[in-house]
Design a protein around this motif. Structure first.
Motif, PDB file in Angstrom:
ATOM      1  N   GLY A 199      -5.008   5.352  10.949  1.00 33.61           N
ATOM      2  CA  GLY A 199      -4.610   6.513  11.665  1.00 33.61           C
ATOM      3  C   GLY A 199      -3.601   6.310  12.326  1.00 33.61           C
ATOM      4  N   SER A 200      -2.756   5.143  12.586  1.00 30.72           N
ATOM      5  CA  SER A 200      -1.455   4.998  13.351  1.00 30.72           C
ATOM      6  C   SER A 200      -0.392   4.520  12.538  1.00 30.72           C
ATOM      7  N   LEU A 201      -0.317   4.218  11.160  1.00 32.81           N
ATOM      8  CA  LEU A 201       0.623   3.513  10.632  1.00 32.81           C
ATOM      9  C   LEU A 201       1.801   4.242  10.501  1.00 32.81           C
ATOM     10  N   ASN A 202       1.991   5.508  10.048  1.00 34.29           N
ATOM     11  CA  ASN A 202       3.399   6.270  10.077  1.00 34.29           C
ATOM     12  C   ASN A 202       2.873   7.729   9.830  1.00 34.29           C
ATOM     13  N   LYS A 203       3.999   8.541   9.622  1.00 30.63           N
ATOM     14  CA  LYS A 203       3.547  10.056   9.555  1.00 30.63           C
ATOM     15  C   LYS A 203       3.364  10.360   8.340  1.00 30.63           C
ATOM     16  N   ARG A 204       3.575   9.635   7.335  1.00 33.48           N
ATOM     17  CA  ARG A 204       3.123  10.017   5.888  1.00 33.48           C
ATOM     18  C   ARG A 204       1.360   9.848   5.822  1.00 33.48           C
ATOM     19  N   PHE A 205       1.021   8.759   6.297  1.00 35.48           N
ATOM     20  CA  PHE A 205      -0.439   8.436   6.321  1.00 35.48           C
ATOM     21  C   PHE A 205      -1.090   9.185   7.253  1.00 35.48           C
ATOM     22  N   ASN A 206      -0.593   9.817   8.270  1.00 39.22           N
ATOM     23  CA  ASN A 206      -1.151  10.873   9.285  1.00 39.22           C
ATOM     24  C   ASN A 206      -1.352  12.097   8.441  1.00 39.22           C
ATOM     25  N   SER A 207      -0.120  12.336   7.729  1.00 36.17           N
ATOM     26  CA  SER A 207      -0.251  13.840   7.068  1.00 36.17           C
ATOM     27  C   SER A 207      -1.414  13.899   5.890  1.00 36.17           C
TER      28      SER A 207
ATOM     29  N   LEU B   8       0.700  -1.103   0.190  1.00 35.13           N
ATOM     30  CA  LEU B   8       0.104   0.016   0.014  1.00 35.13           C
ATOM     31  C   LEU B   8       0.911   1.185  -0.008  1.00 35.13           C
ATOM     32  N   GLU B   9       1.879   1.178   0.900  1.00 35.60           N
ATOM     33  CA  GLU B   9       2.646   2.278   0.710  1.00 35.60           C
ATOM     34  C   GLU B   9       3.503   2.674  -0.478  1.00 35.60           C
ATOM     35  N   MET B  10       3.615   1.684  -1.541  1.00 41.07           N
ATOM     36  CA  MET B  10       4.272   1.960  -2.694  1.00 41.07           C
ATOM     37  C   MET B  10       3.671   2.982  -3.640  1.00 41.07           C
ATOM     38  N   PHE B  11       2.195   3.139  -3.375  1.00 40.98           N
ATOM     39  CA  PHE B  11       1.675   3.926  -4.177  1.00 40.98           C
ATOM     40  C   PHE B  11       1.740   5.474  -4.001  1.00 40.98           C
ATOM     41  N   PRO B  12       1.689   6.268  -4.856  1.00 43.82           N
ATOM     42  CA  PRO B  12       1.890   7.747  -4.649  1.00 43.82           C
ATOM     43  C   PRO B  12       0.541   8.296  -3.950  1.00 43.82           C
ATOM     44  N   ASN B  13       0.929   9.476  -3.429  1.00 43.09           N
ATOM     45  CA  ASN B  13      -0.214  10.230  -2.650  1.00 43.09           C
ATOM     46  C   ASN B  13      -1.503  10.221  -3.221  1.00 43.09           C
ATOM     47  N   GLU B  14      -1.346  10.805  -4.643  1.00 43.65           N
ATOM     48  CA  GLU B  14      -2.811  10.644  -5.434  1.00 43.65           C
ATOM     49  C   GLU B  14      -3.701   9.584  -5.577  1.00 43.65           C
ATOM     50  N   ILE B  15      -2.934   8.433  -5.628  1.00 41.14           N
ATOM     51  CA  ILE B  15      -3.916   7.018  -5.584  1.00 41.14           C
ATOM     52  C   ILE B  15      -4.375   6.969  -4.322  1.00 41.14           C
ATOM     53  N   LEU B  16      -3.488   6.862  -3.305  1.00 41.78           N
ATOM     54  CA  LEU B  16      -3.912   6.760  -2.005  1.00 41.78           C
ATOM     55  C   LEU B  16      -5.245   7.565  -1.515  1.00 41.78           C
ATOM     56  N   LEU B  17      -5.004   9.013  -1.913  1.00 40.65           N
ATOM     57  CA  LEU B  17      -6.332   9.789  -1.558  1.00 40.65           C
ATOM     58  C   LEU B  17      -7.499   9.305  -2.335  1.00 40.65           C
ATOM     59  N   ASN B  18      -7.500   8.996  -3.837  1.00 38.95           N
ATOM     60  CA  ASN B  18      -8.554   8.382  -4.219  1.00 38.95           C
ATOM     61  C   ASN B  18      -9.129   7.185  -3.690  1.00 38.95           C
ATOM     62  N   VAL B  19      -8.239   6.375  -2.950  1.00 33.87           N
ATOM     63  CA  VAL B  19      -8.615   4.824  -2.411  1.00 33.87           C
ATOM     64  C   VAL B  19      -9.268   5.638  -0.888  1.00 33.87           C
ATOM     65  N   PHE B  20      -8.800   6.253  -0.430  1.00 39.32           N
ATOM     66  CA  PHE B  20      -9.579   6.994   0.829  1.00 39.32           C
ATOM     67  C   PHE B  20     -11.022   7.379   0.649  1.00 39.32           C
ATOM     68  N   CYS B  21     -11.280   7.730  -0.590  1.00 34.02           N
ATOM     69  CA  CYS B  21     -12.695   8.226  -1.007  1.00 34.02           C
ATOM     70  C   CYS B  21     -13.610   7.257  -0.567  1.00 34.02           C
ATOM     71  N   TYR B  22     -13.129   5.815  -0.702  1.00 31.00           N
ATOM     72  CA  TYR B  22     -14.095   4.623  -0.683  1.00 31.00           C
ATOM     73  C   TYR B  22     -14.397   4.141   0.759  1.00 31.00           C
ATOM     74  N   LEU B  23     -13.450   4.863   1.479  1.00 33.51           N
ATOM     75  CA  LEU B  23     -13.524   4.508   3.044  1.00 33.51           C
ATOM     76  C   LEU B  23     -14.396   5.432   4.038  1.00 33.51           C
TER      77      LEU B  23
END
Length: 329
Positions: free
Chosen positions: A30-38, A5-20
């Motif tokens: 919420g507690s994975l790492n600083k990148r996901f928190n940001s 999951l962390e291999m994807f760029p931020n743009e794709i991750l943000l699109n994935v978050f839209c389905y959650l």
């Protein structure tokens, strides 16, 4: 080791978050790492309508064990984005008591908070009653867990005043407090003769909230005893520098008709809505609303009464306006 999951760029991750859902984002990511928190904080900040936790199967246990720690240990920015939280099924009083006890304890690191308790029962408003009267001069780390030392600003809407009285014992570093009541309800206390004698006694909450500078209160008041309670409450805050009072007669209680027939002049304000002992007060703003019939002569006399009173002259508070609405009077 980097997950897939962390291999994807931020743009794709943000699109994935839209389905959650919002709670799924915080619970699982919420507690994975600083990148996901940001990334999560960026989603919250871009949501102008504020966040609603209303997933059908969100239980209080899940919220208390996972979501609440994330919210309490985050910046005040995160909690300010939450509009409301809905739990599945029937939530018992004990859950609310536990939740409020956690919010106003050492588990919480927030500096600012809005809290709405207008639909909660009297028993829940009593949930902080068992704590000691104020923070001791010397405390160990375990004792500090009972106090929310980070909180500086609080806006709260309540049904019963007892929660405010007990809350003061939990927030020793509070600087600004705004309280809104539909009415100054004290449960059955105002009908108790011992309680009536206690609110007539002098007291100060300086040792409990020594850093409090600003206090605002908005409420309907029906009768004389509620005015007595208001005066007692204000005298407990006699060390503040800024006071705002918004009081209105509800027009419901017949027992309150006599006091509301009084002229709302400088004597009324000083007797019922101003501190008996003025120490640091520099700014005083008040609004008093009631149903009445008033002639122009009464209005002029009322305004002049403030212009001739030493406190209002010395504090430059003589800009008094008397507004008359014939549709409400």
């Amino acid at each position: 080791m980097i997950s897939n999951l962390e291999m994807f760029p931020n743009e794709i991750l943000l699109n994935v978050f839209c389905y959650l859902s919002w709670d799924e984002i915080l619970i699982y990511l919420g507690s994975l790492n600083k990148r996901f928190n940001s990334l999560i904080y960026s989603i919250f900040s871009n949501n102008e309508n504020r966040i609603i936790f209303n997933k059908p199967d969100l239980s209080y246990q899940t919220f208390s064990s996972i979501l609440l720690p994330l919210i309490l240990n985050s910046s005040s920015f995160l909690s300010s984005k939450i509009k409301y939280i809905h739990f599945d099924g029937i939530t018992i009083n004990g859950m609310f008591k536990q939740l409020l006890s956690q919010i106003f304890s050492g588990q919480c690191q927030l500096t600012s908070r809005h809290l709405y308790m207008t639909k909660l029962r009297y028993a829940i408003h009593q949930c902080l009653k068992s704590y000691p009267s104020h923070l001791p001069l010397t405390t160990n780390s375990n004792e500090l867990q009972s106090y929310c030392v980070s909180l500086r600003r609080l806006h709260i809407q309540l049904e019963y005043t007892c929660f405010l009285e007990h809350l003061i014992d939990r927030v020793p570093n509070l600087e600004q407090l705004s309280a809104v009541f539909s009415q100054l309800r004290c449960g059955d206390q105002l009908r108790d003769s011992n309680f009536q004698r206690s609110i007539l006694s002098n007291e100060s909450w300086f040792n409990k909230v020594p850093k409090l500078k600003c206090f605002a209160l908005k409420s309907s008041i029906d009768n004389y005893l509620e005015f007595v309670y208001l005066k007692w409450l204000l005298n407990n805050f006699n060390h503040i520098t800024k006071l705002k009072i918004y009081v209105r007669g509800s027009g419901i209680s017949r027992t309150g008709q006599l006091i509301w027939k009084s002229v709302i002049d400088v004597n009324f304000i000083c007797q019922h809505c101003l501190l008996d002992k003025i120490i640091n007060l520099k700014y005083f703003h008040f609004y008093i609303g009631r149903t009445c019939e008033l002639s122009l002569v009464n209005i002029e006399n009322t305004i002049n009464s403030f212009k001739n009173y030493p406190f209002f002259i010395s504090h430059q508070c003589t800009n008094i306006k008397y507004l008359y609405d014939k549709n409400e009077s």
